[in-house]
Design a protein around this motif. Structure first.
Motif, PDB file in Angstrom:
ATOM      1  N   ARG A 109       4.851 -16.897 -10.223  1.00  0.00           N
ATOM      2  CA  ARG A 109       5.661 -15.770 -10.708  1.00  0.00           C
ATOM      3  C   ARG A 109       7.084 -16.202 -11.081  1.00  0.00           C
ATOM      4  O   ARG A 109       7.631 -15.763 -12.095  1.00  0.00           O
ATOM      5  N   PRO A 190       3.677  -2.793 -11.442  1.00  0.00           N
ATOM      6  CA  PRO A 190       3.265  -3.128 -10.072  1.00  0.00           C
ATOM      7  C   PRO A 190       2.577  -1.979  -9.345  1.00  0.00           C
ATOM      8  O   PRO A 190       1.702  -2.211  -8.509  1.00  0.00           O
ATOM      9  N   VAL A 227       3.569  -2.868  -1.264  1.00  0.00           N
ATOM     10  CA  VAL A 227       3.954  -3.457  -2.549  1.00  0.00           C
ATOM     11  C   VAL A 227       4.669  -2.434  -3.419  1.00  0.00           C
ATOM     12  O   VAL A 227       5.682  -2.735  -4.077  1.00  0.00           O
ATOM     13  N   VAL A 231       8.615  -3.005  -4.673  1.00  0.00           N
ATOM     14  CA  VAL A 231       8.852  -3.257  -6.092  1.00  0.00           C
ATOM     15  C   VAL A 231       9.499  -2.074  -6.776  1.00  0.00           C
ATOM     16  O   VAL A 231      10.449  -2.213  -7.563  1.00  0.00           O
ATOM     17  N   THR A 376      -1.431 -10.662  -3.534  1.00  0.00           N
ATOM     18  CA  THR A 376      -0.514  -9.523  -3.422  1.00  0.00           C
ATOM     19  C   THR A 376       0.657  -9.831  -2.505  1.00  0.00           C
ATOM     20  O   THR A 376       1.786  -9.389  -2.748  1.00  0.00           O
ATOM     21  N   VAL A 379       3.962 -11.142  -3.953  1.00  0.00           N
ATOM     22  CA  VAL A 379       4.856 -10.299  -4.761  1.00  0.00           C
ATOM     23  C   VAL A 379       6.210 -10.085  -4.096  1.00  0.00           C
ATOM     24  O   VAL A 379       7.256 -10.379  -4.693  1.00  0.00           O
TER      25      VAL A 379
END
Length: 434
Positions: A109, A190, A227, A231, A376, A379
């Motif tokens: 990423r 996301p 998540v 995000v 995941t 992230v």
């Protein structure tokens, strides 16, 4: 004890003995006046040695029917200890593979963001370069592993139709994801990406017959919520979703359906190959190589559609790719603003390949859902890395308002998913005999 007699004259009387080595059965020749014959007698077999569970065979004697053997029954305690040791080693292997996947996911990423600094005007070129690079590198590794004996002819002879479907699903996932991503905001993606975990659970339930415990479903739910909080907190993602419209949001969810089906199908390929190879394991580079080759084929067929999504007329695509190559190589008059090339794009491609390999390895030894959870988990870590002073990115970003709370919920979800309730001890006896 059976005896063998031959009638032939023997001079005199007495007894003749032939001594043999300690491990060889003693043979005795004798003469008896009651039976003027010579007899061959075999002594009873020695007592069996102590053997490990299932690892030794006990002789039951020698007769007209030949040798007979039977396996000593396994003790319950020995079997439980051996089974527990294998289970612990397996769990440790999965944890180590998951940790590697998380690290590679974070690097993937971060380096993707860095690779787009010099190629900010040529993201479509970077995508096609990576696709072609996969085919060349994967098949090169497959060729070397084949000549090293790691990949066998049986592995290469597995049906190729599933790989064709894998390539089609990956191409469709990329096409629909690009189309929806062009219309959705970065903060909303996301949130929609958490449908990927839901699709994987549903598809593995349907096609693999997998059943999930309550703690596993709860853990996956908490991971998705974590998540979303890390995000999307404070970014106005809900408002962005409302502005984009329901169609593009649904299209993004469909793209994650294609990606989830791709991973579940790969798991099916590994399971089927284990049966066809009689317990052998299919090399993951067989799956990666043929899957990437078919993906590249379908990407080429979809080029007119994909180029339009990126705002590039199909007639201008050759010039676009030529300019992208010049920027990537950092040569010519078009190299202005391409600082960091080709190092950053190459680093991204290498790490991206490593991430795909580690993800597929984790899927092979565990399941599609576990590989998704590991991906995941990278992230929020990547979000934190972006707050550090990285080269070429300028001013570091700040953490979202709900980052800490989301990270705690995410980690709690992972722990709940990994927790295995104790069902008590049970005893069993396994006996095998022939």
């Amino acid at each position: 004890m059976k005896s063998l007699c031959w009638k032939f004259p023997v001079a005199g009387a007495g007894q003749l003995r032939l001594r043999c080595p300690p491990r060889t059965a003693a043979v005795r020749y004798g003469y008896s006046p009651k039976c003027p014959t010579t007899s061959l007698r075999l002594p009873p077999p020695p007592p069996p040695r102590a053997a490990k569970c299932g690892g030794a065979w006990e002789r039951s004697g020698v007769g007209e029917e030949g040798e007979k053997a039977r396996v000593r029954p396994c003790a319950v305690g020995e079997f439980a200890a051996e089974s527990g040791g294998k289970s612990a080693n397996r769990s440790a292997e999965v944890v180590a593979a998951a940790a590697v996947t998380v690290v590679m996911g974070v690097g993937n990423r971060v380096l993707y963001k860095l690779a787009l600094v010099p190629l900010k005007n040529y993201p479509f070129f970077l995508a096609q370069l990576a696709t072609c690079g996969y085919v060349i590198v994967y098949f090169s590794i497959l060729y070397m592993r084949y000549h090293a004996g790691t990949v066998t002819d049986e592995m290469l002879s597995v049906p190729k139709t599933p790989f064709l479907v894998v390539g089609l699903l990956e191409a469709l996932g990329a096409a629909t994801g690009m189309a929806a991503g062009a219309m959705l905001s970065g903060a909303s993606i996301p949130i929609l990406s958490q449908s990927f975990l839901v699709w994987q659970i549903l598809l593995s339930f349907i096609f693999l017959g997998r059943r999930y415990k309550v703690n596993q479903l709860l853990g996956c739910f908490l991971v998705a919520i974590g998540v979303i909080l890390t995000v999307a907190s404070g970014s106005g993602a809900g408002h962005s979703l409302k502005e984009a419209g329901i169609f593009w949001s649904l299209l993004m969810i469909v793209s994650f359906l294609f990606q989830a089906a791709d991973t579940v199908l790969k798991e099916v390929i590994f399971l089927d190959a284990t049966r066809k190879l009689k317990g052998g394991s299919l090399d993951l580079f067989v799956v990666n190589s043929f899957g990437s080759a078919f993906q590249a084929l379908f990407i080429c067929l979809l080029l007119p559609f994909l180029s339009k999504l990126w705002g590039i007329p199909f007639g201008q695509l050759p010039n676009y790719l030529k300019d992208g190559a010049a920027c990537f190589l950092n040569v010519g008059t078009l190299s202005r603003g391409c600082d960091g090339a080709p190092l950053l794009p190459l680093l991204f491609i290498i790490v991206n390949m490593g991430f795909n390999i580690s993800l597929l390895h984790l899927l092979k030894i565990s399941s599609a859902v576990v590989s998704c959870l590991a991906s995941t988990f990278s992230v929020p870590i990547a979000i934190y890395v972006f707050t550090l002073p990285l080269p070429y990115l300028g001013v570091a970003t700040s953490l979202p308002a709900g980052f800490l709370a989301g990270a705690v919920i995410l980690i709690t979800g992972l722990l709940i998913y990994a927790w295995t309730p104790s069902n008590g001890s049970s005893s069993a006896s396994i006996t095998a005999s022939t």
